[in-house]
Design a protein around this motif. Structure first.
Motif, PDB file in Angstrom:
ATOM      1  N   GLY A   1      19.130   1.055  27.273  1.00 22.79           N
ATOM      2  CA  GLY A   1      18.972   2.108  28.275  1.00 22.79           C
ATOM      3  C   GLY A   1      17.673   2.886  28.146  1.00 22.79           C
ATOM      4  N   GLU A   2      17.358   3.249  26.904  1.00 15.60           N
ATOM      5  CA  GLU A   2      16.156   4.070  26.722  1.00 15.60           C
ATOM      6  C   GLU A   2      14.890   3.312  27.133  1.00 15.60           C
ATOM      7  OE1 GLU A   2      15.866   7.368  23.842  1.00 15.60           O
ATOM      8  OE2 GLU A   2      14.558   5.981  22.765  1.00 15.60           O
ATOM      9  N   ASN A   3      14.855   1.995  26.879  1.00 16.80           N
ATOM     10  CA  ASN A   3      13.700   1.191  27.313  1.00 16.80           C
ATOM     11  C   ASN A   3      13.511   1.293  28.821  1.00 16.80           C
ATOM     12  OD1 ASN A   3      13.383   0.258  24.699  1.00 16.80           O
ATOM     13  ND2 ASN A   3      14.452  -1.661  25.073  1.00 16.80           N
ATOM     14  N   TRP A   4      14.594   1.077  29.558  1.00 20.34           N
ATOM     15  CA  TRP A   4      14.483   1.041  31.022  1.00 20.34           C
ATOM     16  C   TRP A   4      14.187   2.432  31.572  1.00 20.34           C
ATOM     17  CZ3 TRP A   4      19.754  -1.947  31.138  1.00 20.34           C
ATOM     18  CH2 TRP A   4      19.542  -3.249  30.670  1.00 20.34           C
ATOM     19  N   GLU A   5      14.746   3.458  30.940  1.00 22.14           N
ATOM     20  CA  GLU A   5      14.483   4.817  31.412  1.00 22.14           C
ATOM     21  C   GLU A   5      13.005   5.177  31.246  1.00 22.14           C
ATOM     22  OE1 GLU A   5      17.129   7.703  29.686  1.00 22.14           O
ATOM     23  OE2 GLU A   5      18.768   7.138  31.046  1.00 22.14           O
ATOM     24  N   HIS A   6      12.457   4.853  30.095  1.00 20.04           N
ATOM     25  CA  HIS A   6      11.062   5.251  29.872  1.00 20.04           C
ATOM     26  C   HIS A   6      10.080   4.330  30.578  1.00 20.04           C
ATOM     27  CE1 HIS A   6      11.597   8.773  27.325  1.00 20.04           C
ATOM     28  NE2 HIS A   6      12.731   8.180  26.980  1.00 20.04           N
ATOM     29  N   SER A   7      10.465   3.050  30.794  1.00 22.09           N
ATOM     30  CA  SER A   7       9.621   2.181  31.630  1.00 22.09           C
ATOM     31  C   SER A   7       9.516   2.761  33.036  1.00 22.09           C
ATOM     32  CB  SER A   7      10.208   0.765  31.715  1.00 22.09           C
ATOM     33  OG  SER A   7      10.098   0.110  30.474  1.00 22.09           O
TER      34      SER A   7
ATOM     35  N   ARG B   1       5.425   8.654  36.104  1.00 20.70           N
ATOM     36  CA  ARG B   1       5.050   9.984  36.574  1.00 20.70           C
ATOM     37  C   ARG B   1       3.522  10.159  36.521  1.00 20.70           C
ATOM     38  NH1 ARG B   1       7.923  14.497  36.768  1.00 20.70           N
ATOM     39  NH2 ARG B   1       9.700  13.393  35.882  1.00 20.70           N
ATOM     40  N   GLY B   2       2.911   9.545  35.525  1.00 21.75           N
ATOM     41  CA  GLY B   2       1.458   9.655  35.372  1.00 21.75           C
ATOM     42  C   GLY B   2       0.717   8.842  36.431  1.00 21.75           C
TER      43      GLY B   2
ATOM     44  N   VAL C   1      -2.424   7.846  36.647  1.00 22.45           N
ATOM     45  CA  VAL C   1      -3.232   6.756  36.086  1.00 22.45           C
ATOM     46  C   VAL C   1      -2.310   5.661  35.544  1.00 22.45           C
ATOM     47  CG1 VAL C   1      -4.930   6.145  34.310  1.00 22.45           C
ATOM     48  CG2 VAL C   1      -5.130   8.323  35.548  1.00 22.45           C
ATOM     49  N   THR C   2      -1.233   6.118  34.895  1.00 22.45           N
ATOM     50  CA  THR C   2      -0.277   5.154  34.315  1.00 22.45           C
ATOM     51  C   THR C   2       0.259   4.205  35.370  1.00 22.45           C
ATOM     52  OG1 THR C   2       0.373   6.819  32.679  1.00 22.45           O
ATOM     53  CG2 THR C   2       1.887   4.977  33.008  1.00 22.45           C
ATOM     54  N   ARG C   3       0.714   4.772  36.504  1.00 25.52           N
ATOM     55  CA  ARG C   3       1.386   3.887  37.473  1.00 25.52           C
ATOM     56  C   ARG C   3       0.404   3.035  38.265  1.00 25.52           C
ATOM     57  NH1 ARG C   3       2.598   8.968  39.756  1.00 25.52           N
ATOM     58  NH2 ARG C   3       1.637   9.370  41.771  1.00 25.52           N
ATOM     59  N   HIS C   4      -0.893   3.246  38.059  1.00 24.75           N
ATOM     60  CA  HIS C   4      -1.870   2.362  38.691  1.00 24.75           C
ATOM     61  C   HIS C   4      -2.335   1.253  37.760  1.00 24.75           C
ATOM     62  CE1 HIS C   4      -1.796   5.450  41.791  1.00 24.75           C
ATOM     63  NE2 HIS C   4      -2.314   4.536  42.580  1.00 24.75           N
ATOM     64  N   GLN C   5      -1.659   1.112  36.615  1.00 23.71           N
ATOM     65  CA  GLN C   5      -1.936  -0.027  35.746  1.00 23.71           C
ATOM     66  C   GLN C   5      -0.824  -1.051  35.939  1.00 23.71           C
ATOM     67  OE1 GLN C   5      -1.297   0.539  31.586  1.00 23.71           O
ATOM     68  NE2 GLN C   5      -2.893  -0.923  31.014  1.00 23.71           N
ATOM     69  N   LYS C   6      -1.183  -2.274  36.225  1.00 27.70           N
ATOM     70  CA  LYS C   6      -0.167  -3.302  36.513  1.00 27.70           C
ATOM     71  C   LYS C   6       0.602  -3.695  35.261  1.00 27.70           C
ATOM     72  CE  LYS C   6      -2.634  -5.367  40.416  1.00 27.70           C
ATOM     73  NZ  LYS C   6      -1.690  -4.941  41.457  1.00 27.70           N
ATOM     74  N   LEU C   7       1.820  -4.216  35.467  1.00 25.54           N
ATOM     75  CA  LEU C   7       2.617  -4.736  34.358  1.00 25.54           C
ATOM     76  C   LEU C   7       2.417  -6.249  34.235  1.00 25.54           C
ATOM     77  CD1 LEU C   7       6.025  -2.870  34.858  1.00 25.54           C
ATOM     78  CD2 LEU C   7       4.091  -2.229  33.388  1.00 25.54           C
ATOM     79  N   CYS C   8       2.541  -6.725  33.007  1.00 26.34           N
ATOM     80  CA  CYS C   8       2.300  -8.137  32.703  1.00 26.34           C
ATOM     81  C   CYS C   8       3.603  -8.938  32.730  1.00 26.34           C
ATOM     82  CB  CYS C   8       1.663  -8.255  31.327  1.00 26.34           C
ATOM     83  SG  CYS C   8       1.467  -9.962  30.784  1.00 26.34           S
ATOM     84  N   TYR C   9       3.705  -9.878  33.634  1.00 27.62           N
ATOM     85  CA  TYR C   9       4.836 -10.822  33.693  1.00 27.62           C
ATOM     86  C   TYR C   9       4.283 -12.242  33.571  1.00 27.62           C
ATOM     87  CZ  TYR C   9       8.237  -7.252  35.089  1.00 27.62           C
ATOM     88  OH  TYR C   9       9.086  -6.165  35.119  1.00 27.62           O
ATOM     89  N   ALA C  10       3.318 -12.433  32.697  1.00 25.80           N
ATOM     90  CA  ALA C  10       2.553 -13.689  32.674  1.00 25.80           C
ATOM     91  C   ALA C  10       3.019 -14.682  31.622  1.00 25.80           C
ATOM     92  CB  ALA C  10       1.069 -13.365  32.456  1.00 25.80           C
TER      93      ALA C  10
END
Lengths: 205, 438
Positions: free
Chosen positions: B358-364, B369-370, B372-381
């Motif tokens: 749960g804590e992983n998904w909550e903080h992901s 909120r940031g 700059v943070t939310r403009h960095q893509k996530l890696c599913y490669a």
């Protein structure tokens, strides 16, 4: 046994109730209505002290000491609650239903072993706890040295910056006096939420 | 709305824009284009075994009633009175003849039809008012081997085409024994997470990778130091059909073993020969193996523990988990009880494994909120797609440790978000029904 020892305990050898024993314990807890005679004031005072100390042990993460307060024939149960119409004839709580906790002492040891592994990232840094126990009532059971105890609780948790949960509930316990101190033999934890308003129950009650 | 989903998801290399876990407008569009157009799981038929039995549940944010009618037909309809809109049924489950709205007493039958109301004569004298126009809005209903799905979308394909060839794999949990399956009693285990619904859904669709690290502590007491679960890409698979996905190996009881109950393993072994005769070795070995699955968009399960759960969206930043435990009906009661306790003690809000997630998904979710943070893509490669030698239905990847299924989950998400109508949404060929017809 030492549930927090570095060496992995043999959980298979730890005390465990059969399905029939667990069912019997569950129905006993459901039938507890506080109908026995009140215990004497001195005994009540000792029982209250036991609960305050137990709460402080849990707040301070002294899980091994808390584990030692549990009887070998422990039945520890937090059933699910559904919202049902008053006319619904089905029993609200049943030991056949899914539950949050439905444990023998060996299952509690597994939970303590999990925390003791130091590999549980969601408890590191540790959660801060405050446990408030109130409304303690104790009754004779007809079995010498065993007491039926009802109490209410508030369990507050906070971790990280703003991650918090407050759970209120009620407990019904069967306590057994052994060598001048008490053991928890049976515990029913009643949480008045049909949808748990927090992400987990990483906590003991 | 013209929505450029392809700029948010790159399913070729594998990147996902983090705003899809945060943005309110994207969330609102998901309600329209994902949830209102998908077949959503609503109940197991064992929950409403007799005429008059009902449960209330959710299709995303829409409250619905699932009821069995007198003709044994299963009905799904909105739990909202068309008169002033009030919720009609407030019980989680029960049995009755009708549903009566608390507000003015409008009463509806087990199929949602409006039957009567106080002062009915006033309506009879109202020009243009017809009882048949004001029932509870009914959904289309489908049933795959006991699992009931519903959709309010008239244009959606059949449930058979929606699940497609994924059904061949689903039989490895739904058709292992004669007599079918049931949910264990007591209703859903429900809890609230402050996370976007897609994180748990994509975790179950193909992420065994996290188990090697997230669940180290939870697995240690029952399986020994560092888990003891063997997870690698030898003899393991990921399969994806229409965005549904299942990652698995062939360990037969690998997931079940982490419940720490030797009697469960003994029982499963005693059934292996019969299950193999029924399903063939390939699918029999999947029954309780190290594995996880999601039926697009938000219905997931874990073989072995047999927890089946929906991730109900509650805004972009909150999800409600509703979970049940599924067992074959013909399993002895004593073994069912072991699965009841085993699945509860691993995958429930107090489960020693679920508590790690749960804590992983909550903080992901909330870290976005940031700006700059939310403009960095996530890696599913992770992991180039690798073909298998066997002839298997669906898109199959050799090896279960890969982002293969998650890339295809988000590809599906983007396809549905982009499409103006169902006509624009691709559907994999349903070879099972084609072969059955031939």
């Amino acid at each position: 046994m030492n549930a927090t020892a570095n060496k992995k305990p043999d959980y298979g050898s730890l005390p465990r109730l059969t399905m029939e024993q667990a069912r019997e314990a569950a129905y006993h807890l459901l039938a507890m209505k506080g109908e026995g005679a009140d215990v004497g004031i001195d005994l009540l005072h000792r029982i209250e002290r036991f609960y305050y100390k137990e709460a402080r042990m849990l707040d301070e993460e002294r899980y091994q000491e808390w584990y030692d307060l549990l009887a070998d024939d422990l039945f520890y149960w937090m059933p699910l609650t559904e919202s049902r119409f008053r006319r619904d004839p089905r029993p609200t709580l049943s030991p056949e239903h899914m539950a949050y906790f439905d444990e023998s002492k060996a299952d509690i040891a597994v939970r303590i072993g999990r925390i003791a592994s130091n590999l549980v990232w969601t408890e590191d840094p540790p959660t801060r706890h405050v446990y408030i126990v109130a409304g303690i009532e104790a009754f004779e059971t007809g079995v010498p040295g065993e007491y039926e105890v009802h109490s209410t609780f508030t369990q507050y948790r906070n971790r990280g910056e703003n991650d918090e949960a407050t759970l209120h509930g009620r407990r019904r316990d069967l306590l057994r006096e052994v060598d001048g101190s008490f053991q928890v033999v049976r515990r029913l934890i009643l949480l008045p939420q049909s949808v748990l308003q927090t992400k987990n129950l990483s906590v003991f009650f | 709305m013209n929505f450029d989903a392809s700029s948010l998801v790159d399913s070729e290399f594998g990147t996902v824009d983090r705003r899809i876990f945060w943005d309110k407008d994207i969330y609102e569009l998901e309600q329209e284009r994902i949830f209102a157009r998908s077949w959503l799981f609503v109940a197991h038929e064992s929950q409403i075994a007799e005429p008059g039995a009902f449960v209330t549940t959710y299709m995303a944010e829409d409250s619905v009633i699932v009821a069995r009618g007198d003709n044994d037909e299963i009905n799904v309809f909105l739990n909202s009175c068309p008169h002033r809109g009030n919720r009609v049924c407030f019980a989680d489950s029960g049995k009755g003849r009708q549903f009566t709205c608390n507000y003015h007493g409008w009463a509806f039958g087990l199929n949602g039809d409006l039957k009567k109301m106080p002062k009915m004569g006033l309506y009879k004298n109202t020009p243009g008012f017809r009882m048949e126009d004001w029932g509870l809005k009914r959904a289309r209903v489908g049933n795959y081997k006991g699992l009931i799905f519903a959709t309010f979308c008239e244009d959606a394909p059949s449930l058979e085409d929606w699940l497609g060839d994924f059904r061949w794999y689903l039989d490895a949990v739904l058709d292992v024994e004669p007599g079918g399956t049931e949910f264990l009693p007591g209703g859903a285990t429900r809890s609230v997470l402050k996370c976007n619904w897609k994180f748990p859904a994509d975790n179950f669709v193909g992420d065994i990778y996290h188990a090697l690290w997230t669940h180290l502590g939870g697995a240690e007491p029952t399986l020994g130091p560092h888990g003891g679960v063997v997870v690698d890409n030898e003899g393991s698979y990921q399969v994806s059909v229409n965005g549904h996905g299942w990652e698995f190996n062939h360990s037969f009881f690998g997931n079940a073993a982490t419940m720490g109950d030797k009697e469960i393993i003994r029982y499963m072994k005693s059934r292996e020969e019969a299950i193999t005769a029924r399903l063939g070795q390939f699918r029999a070995k999947m029954w309780g193996a190290v594995s996880s699955a999601t039926i697009f968009p938000n219905f997931s399960f874990l073989p072995g523990y047999f927890t089946f759960r929906t991730y109900q969206p509650r805004g972009p930043l909150e999800t409600e988990i509703h979970a049940w435990t599924l067992v074959p009906k013909n399993m002895p009661d004593e073994v069912k009880d072991r699965f009841r306790r085993g699945s509860m003690r691993t995958f429930s809000p107090a489960g020693i494994l679920e508590m790690d997630d749960g804590e992983n998904w909550e903080h992901s979710t909330t870290i976005n909120r940031g700006y700059v943070t939310r403009h960095q893509k996530l890696c599913y490669a992770m992991g180039a797609d690798t073909a298998v030698e066997e002839d298997l239905p669906g898109k199959v990847n050799a090896g279960q440790v890969s982002d293969h299924n998650q890339r295809l989950f988000f590809k599906r998400w983007a396809e549905m978000m982009k499409a103006e109508s169902w006509a624009d949404i691709p559907l994999a060929e349903n070879t099972l029904d084609r072969e059955a017809a031939e």
